[in-house]
Design an enzyme around this catalytic site. Structure first.
Site, PDB file in Angstrom:
ATOM      1  N   HIS A  10       0.830  -1.207   0.000  1.00 20.89           N
ATOM      2  CA  HIS A  10       0.000   0.000   0.000  1.00 20.89           C
ATOM      3  C   HIS A  10       0.868   1.263   0.000  1.00 20.89           C
ATOM      4  O   HIS A  10       2.029   1.218  -0.369  1.00 20.89           O
ATOM      5  CB  HIS A  10      -0.997  -0.045   1.165  1.00 20.89           C
ATOM      6  CG  HIS A  10      -1.805  -1.319   1.156  1.00 20.89           C
ATOM      7  ND1 HIS A  10      -2.898  -1.514   0.348  1.00 20.89           N
ATOM      8  CD2 HIS A  10      -1.616  -2.493   1.824  1.00 20.89           C
ATOM      9  CE1 HIS A  10      -3.382  -2.736   0.525  1.00 20.89           C
ATOM     10  NE2 HIS A  10      -2.615  -3.362   1.413  1.00 20.89           N
ATOM     11  N   GLU A  24      -1.779   0.312   7.818  1.00 12.44           N
ATOM     12  CA  GLU A  24      -0.941  -0.738   7.239  1.00 12.44           C
ATOM     13  C   GLU A  24       0.250  -0.163   6.488  1.00 12.44           C
ATOM     14  O   GLU A  24       1.374  -0.669   6.591  1.00 12.44           O
ATOM     15  CB  GLU A  24      -1.769  -1.620   6.300  1.00 12.44           C
ATOM     16  CG  GLU A  24      -0.983  -2.761   5.670  1.00 12.44           C
ATOM     17  CD  GLU A  24      -1.836  -3.644   4.774  1.00 12.44           C
ATOM     18  OE1 GLU A  24      -1.291  -4.651   4.270  1.00 12.44           O
ATOM     19  OE2 GLU A  24      -3.030  -3.339   4.574  1.00 12.44           O
ATOM     20  N   HIS A  78       2.824  -7.197   4.171  1.00  8.42           N
ATOM     21  CA  HIS A  78       1.480  -6.668   4.449  1.00  8.42           C
ATOM     22  C   HIS A  78       1.095  -6.903   5.906  1.00  8.42           C
ATOM     23  O   HIS A  78       1.728  -7.696   6.611  1.00  8.42           O
ATOM     24  CB  HIS A  78       0.449  -7.333   3.537  1.00  8.42           C
ATOM     25  CG  HIS A  78       0.568  -6.914   2.103  1.00  8.42           C
ATOM     26  ND1 HIS A  78      -0.223  -5.933   1.544  1.00  8.42           N
ATOM     27  CD2 HIS A  78       1.410  -7.329   1.120  1.00  8.42           C
ATOM     28  CE1 HIS A  78       0.123  -5.766   0.270  1.00  8.42           C
ATOM     29  NE2 HIS A  78       1.117  -6.599  -0.008  1.00  8.42           N
ATOM     30  N   GLU A 147       1.615 -11.749   5.635  1.00 11.75           N
ATOM     31  CA  GLU A 147       0.559 -11.001   6.341  1.00 11.75           C
ATOM     32  C   GLU A 147       0.908 -11.036   7.825  1.00 11.75           C
ATOM     33  O   GLU A 147       0.689 -12.027   8.514  1.00 11.75           O
ATOM     34  CB  GLU A 147      -0.809 -11.622   6.086  1.00 11.75           C
ATOM     35  CG  GLU A 147      -1.302 -11.494   4.659  1.00 11.75           C
ATOM     36  CD  GLU A 147      -1.908 -10.122   4.346  1.00 11.75           C
ATOM     37  OE1 GLU A 147      -1.797  -9.209   5.202  1.00 11.75           O
ATOM     38  OE2 GLU A 147      -2.480  -9.962   3.260  1.00 11.75           O
TER      39      GLU A 147
END
Length: 276
Positions: A10, A24, A78, A147
């Protein structure tokens, strides 16, 4: 040189997952920068990341960049999210039916990160998964996406708020990369030795002070108080260069000092000299 491409998930106008006062895009930047700093400090490797700051980059821009650069390995970092705040733990992803090398890298990376997270009290291993994510599907090299906990979960978020945790997770990513690629360590600079005082050899010039005489010590042409000729005197208290102590003749165990005074080199009775 081996090339590693890091994707900071992101960024820019896309904050990614949000929750518990966290974004995030901020967390992924920190984790990646800790990983890159670790490798830069210790290993010979070329690194690039998808964004240097808080830029907006599309997924296609990221994979195009990695592919055109010729990266050997891609790691996309992430933070997870879910509709339920009870979701928690760590998981990793590779593209379905990826090659043996990719599977091997995922196994190594997953184990390395979970080991670190357990030290911080994270026990939920959600497993090694296969997913049709763009970063995995469109990249042309070994690629894995991590993640790193759930931003909506209070317990996970408390870990993500700790700089020490983010650094440990980033360095865990880096350690796996170096193991998988077999990176060579950078030469360790050798410390510059601190100058030490070097013992002087016996014939080095030292200093002698004239003592125990009424007014002056006799300077002789040879170390023999009976047969030596007087070539001058050195006043009491004077400090002169001493070349070497010698036994000489006719002076028992006392011996002589070979000295230099007013341009003359000669010998004095050692009982009239004291090294200083």
């Amino acid at each position: 040189m081996v090339k590693v491409y890091w994707d900071k998930g992101h960024g820019g106008t896309d904050p990614g997952a949000v929750g518990n006062g966290l974004q995030e895009k901020v967390l992924t930047r920190k984790i990646v920068e800790y990983a890159m700093a670790f490798l830069d400090a210790h290993y010979i490797v070329e690194q690039r990341c998808s964004r240097s700051g808080d830029e907006s980059k599309t997924l296609k821009q990221r994979t195009d960049d990695a592919n055109s650069w010729g990266a050997n390995l891609l790691v996309s970092v992430h933070i997870n999210s879910a509709a339920s705040a009870s979701a928690n733990g760590f998981e990793s992803h590779i593209y379905p039916n990826a090659g043996v090398a990719t599977v091997s890298f995922q196994n190594m990376l997953h184990a390395e990160i979970m080991q670190v997270m357990r030290a911080f009290g994270v026990t939920n291993d959600r497993g090694k998964k296969q997913s049709n994510f763009h970063m995995l599907r469109e990249s042309k090299m070994v690629a894995c996406l991590t993640e790193n906990l759930f931003i909506v979960n209070a317990y996970d978020a408390n870990r993500l708020k700790q700089e020490e945790f983010l650094k440990a997770v980033g360095e865990a990513h880096a350690r796996c990369v170096l193991k998988f690629l077999g990176l060579a360590g950078k030469p360790v600079p050798q410390p510059v030795p601190t100058p030490q005082s070097v013992p002087q050899p016996a014939n080095a010039t030292r200093r002698v002070k004239i003592i125990d005489v009424s007014s002056a010590a006799i300077l002789m042409d040879k170390p023999d108080r009976i047969n030596g000729a007087n070539i001058g005197t050195i006043p009491k208290g004077a400090i002169v260069d001493m070349v070497v102590p010698v036994a000489g003749f006719n002076n028992g165990n006392t011996g002589y000092y070979k000295v230099v005074y007013n341009g003359k080199t000669g010998y004095i009775n050692a009982k009239f000299g004291q090294e200083v």
